[in-house]
Write a protein that holds these residues in place. Structure first.
Motif, PDB file in Angstrom:
ATOM      1  N   ASN A 158       0.850  -1.189   0.000  1.00 34.09           N
ATOM      2  CA  ASN A 158       0.000   0.000   0.000  1.00 34.09           C
ATOM      3  C   ASN A 158       0.888   1.242   0.000  1.00 34.09           C
ATOM      4  N   VAL A 159       0.704   2.089  -0.987  1.00 32.77           N
ATOM      5  CA  VAL A 159       1.514   3.304  -1.106  1.00 32.77           C
ATOM      6  C   VAL A 159       0.587   4.513  -1.025  1.00 32.77           C
ATOM      7  N   PHE A 160       0.930   5.440  -0.140  1.00 36.82           N
ATOM      8  CA  PHE A 160       0.115   6.630   0.090  1.00 36.82           C
ATOM      9  C   PHE A 160       0.935   7.876  -0.248  1.00 36.82           C
ATOM     10  N   ARG A 161       0.278   8.889  -0.784  1.00 36.30           N
ATOM     11  CA  ARG A 161       0.945  10.150  -1.093  1.00 36.30           C
ATOM     12  C   ARG A 161       0.382  11.223  -0.173  1.00 36.30           C
ATOM     13  N   ARG A 162       1.257  11.887   0.582  1.00 36.81           N
ATOM     14  CA  ARG A 162       0.828  12.831   1.599  1.00 36.81           C
ATOM     15  C   ARG A 162       1.739  14.057   1.641  1.00 36.81           C
ATOM     16  N   ASN A 163       1.177  15.161   2.146  1.00 33.71           N
ATOM     17  CA  ASN A 163       1.996  16.275   2.603  1.00 33.71           C
ATOM     18  C   ASN A 163       2.587  15.815   3.937  1.00 33.71           C
ATOM     19  N   LEU A 164       3.898  15.603   3.976  1.00 34.86           N
ATOM     20  CA  LEU A 164       4.486  14.938   5.133  1.00 34.86           C
ATOM     21  C   LEU A 164       4.429  15.778   6.406  1.00 34.86           C
ATOM     22  N   GLU A 165       4.551  17.101   6.271  1.00 41.13           N
ATOM     23  CA  GLU A 165       4.433  17.934   7.465  1.00 41.13           C
ATOM     24  C   GLU A 165       3.048  17.768   8.092  1.00 41.13           C
ATOM     25  N   GLY A 166       2.011  17.829   7.251  1.00 41.90           N
ATOM     26  CA  GLY A 166       0.647  17.649   7.743  1.00 41.90           C
ATOM     27  C   GLY A 166       0.424  16.253   8.272  1.00 41.90           C
ATOM     28  N   PHE A 167       1.022  15.265   7.597  1.00 42.37           N
ATOM     29  CA  PHE A 167       0.865  13.875   8.015  1.00 42.37           C
ATOM     30  C   PHE A 167       1.426  13.664   9.413  1.00 42.37           C
ATOM     31  N   PHE A 168       2.640  14.139   9.661  1.00 41.37           N
ATOM     32  CA  PHE A 168       3.256  13.923  10.971  1.00 41.37           C
ATOM     33  C   PHE A 168       2.551  14.707  12.081  1.00 41.37           C
ATOM     34  N   ASN A 204      19.935  15.424  -1.239  1.00 36.60           N
ATOM     35  CA  ASN A 204      19.826  16.425  -0.176  1.00 36.60           C
ATOM     36  C   ASN A 204      19.388  15.881   1.176  1.00 36.60           C
ATOM     37  N   GLY A 205      19.029  14.615   1.234  1.00 35.55           N
ATOM     38  CA  GLY A 205      18.588  14.049   2.498  1.00 35.55           C
ATOM     39  C   GLY A 205      17.183  14.489   2.874  1.00 35.55           C
ATOM     40  N   ILE A 206      16.890  14.414   4.153  1.00 32.48           N
ATOM     41  CA  ILE A 206      15.560  14.773   4.662  1.00 32.48           C
ATOM     42  C   ILE A 206      15.446  16.288   4.748  1.00 32.48           C
ATOM     43  N   ARG A 207      14.314  16.820   4.314  1.00 30.58           N
ATOM     44  CA  ARG A 207      14.095  18.268   4.336  1.00 30.58           C
ATOM     45  C   ARG A 207      14.142  18.819   5.762  1.00 30.58           C
ATOM     46  N   GLU A 208      14.647  20.037   5.872  1.00 25.70           N
ATOM     47  CA  GLU A 208      14.773  20.688   7.173  1.00 25.70           C
ATOM     48  C   GLU A 208      13.420  20.829   7.877  1.00 25.70           C
ATOM     49  N   THR A 209      12.342  21.015   7.102  1.00 25.27           N
ATOM     50  CA  THR A 209      11.017  21.204   7.701  1.00 25.27           C
ATOM     51  C   THR A 209      10.489  19.937   8.369  1.00 25.27           C
ATOM     52  N   LEU A 210      11.124  18.798   8.096  1.00 23.49           N
ATOM     53  CA  LEU A 210      10.689  17.548   8.714  1.00 23.49           C
ATOM     54  C   LEU A 210      11.538  17.141   9.909  1.00 23.49           C
ATOM     55  N   LEU A 211      12.670  17.801  10.091  1.00 24.31           N
ATOM     56  CA  LEU A 211      13.611  17.378  11.125  1.00 24.31           C
ATOM     57  C   LEU A 211      13.016  17.433  12.527  1.00 24.31           C
ATOM     58  N   SER A 212      12.121  18.373  12.780  1.00 23.15           N
ATOM     59  CA  SER A 212      11.544  18.504  14.129  1.00 23.15           C
ATOM     60  C   SER A 212      10.661  17.314  14.498  1.00 23.15           C
ATOM     61  N   PHE A 213      10.214  16.563  13.494  1.00 28.74           N
ATOM     62  CA  PHE A 213       9.361  15.397  13.766  1.00 28.74           C
ATOM     63  C   PHE A 213      10.183  14.138  14.058  1.00 28.74           C
TER      64      PHE A 213
END
Length: 246
Positions: A158-168, A204-213
């Motif tokens: 199962n593959v889902f497409r999400r806005n990851l900031e909103g998802f977390f 580039n690795g993981i985006r900076e906006t996701l690091l806090s999660f």
């Protein structure tokens, strides 16, 4: 019989805009087509060699799809596989399944290469991971290169497409691990049985906006001189460490 209009339509599905417009995609090659026929995906058309259609008559008839016998040359001209001499399928893009938060799940942040995406799907299938959450900028699931690299695993994951900031922001009570250059040694990390594993962009690795999660940064120790690992290689190593004592 394959008509010119049919051939033109199938070739158009090589392009993302036509896949999206028609809600159809193509599957190429004998192995992937057989994996498809054993899945819950709805098949519109099967194009195959005389031998393929004969050998797989029962499973093809169960799919209820239109069948067209074609030559090796026609098969090679319809898809991106020049060596395909067995089968090609036109398939309906399914609706996204209901999301369930269970077990280990991969989270892919901006994985741009469709081959990498397909390989990661195959890795997830090998290790029994049932769900992958992709960022909105991750490669398209139904790109022919993604499907090819998955080697049929795409039909089981199962593959889902999400806005990851909103998802977390919507998730709580589940550990989030992220593959980073400066993290804890993965060989010494004990993983929760229910967790998100975040894999970042190839360059580039993981985006900076996701690091806090990310509560648990992890890294694969570098012992030699290689500059980096691609996303699929890193995913395989991480998964092997997660499930080593399973």
């Amino acid at each position: 019989m394959l008509t010119k209009n049919n051939a033109k339509f199938i070739k158009s599905l090589q392009l993302k805009k036509f896949r999206q417009k028609e809600a159809l995609f193509i599957v190429e090659g004998e192995k992937n087509t057989l994996e498809l026929l054993n899945s819950a995906y709805k098949v519109k058309t099967i194009l195959g060699s005389e031998q393929f259609l004969s050998d797989n008559h029962l499973i093809i008839s169960k799919a209820g799809a239109e069948t067209i016998e074609v030559t090796d040359k026609q098969l090679a001209s319809l898809g991106s596989f020049k060596s395909n001499d067995k089968a090609l399928a036109v398939v309906h893009i399914p609706t996204e399944p209901t999301y369930e938060r269970r077990g280990i799940q991969l989270v892919l942040d901006d994985i741009r290469d469709p081959g990498n995406l397909g390989t990661i799907i195959r890795i997830a299938d090998w290790y029994g991971i049932k769900s992958i959450i992709c960022s909105e900028t991750t490669a398209e699931l139904f790109n022919p290169k993604t499907i090819s690299a998955s080697m049929g695993s795409i039909f089981r994951i199962n593959v889902f497409r999400r806005n990851l900031e909103g998802f977390f922001k919507e998730q709580s009570g589940i550990a989030v691990y992220g593959a980073l250059l400066n993290g804890d040694n993965i060989h010494k990390t004990k993983f929760d049985k229910e967790a998100y594993i975040v894999i970042g962009n190839e360059s580039n690795g993981i985006r900076e906006t996701l690091l806090s999660f990310i509560e648990h940064p992890i890294t694969i120790p570098k012992l030699g001189g290689a500059e980096s690992l691609n996303a699929a290689m890193a995913t395989a190593i991480i998964c092997d460490n997660i499930f080593r004592e399973a």
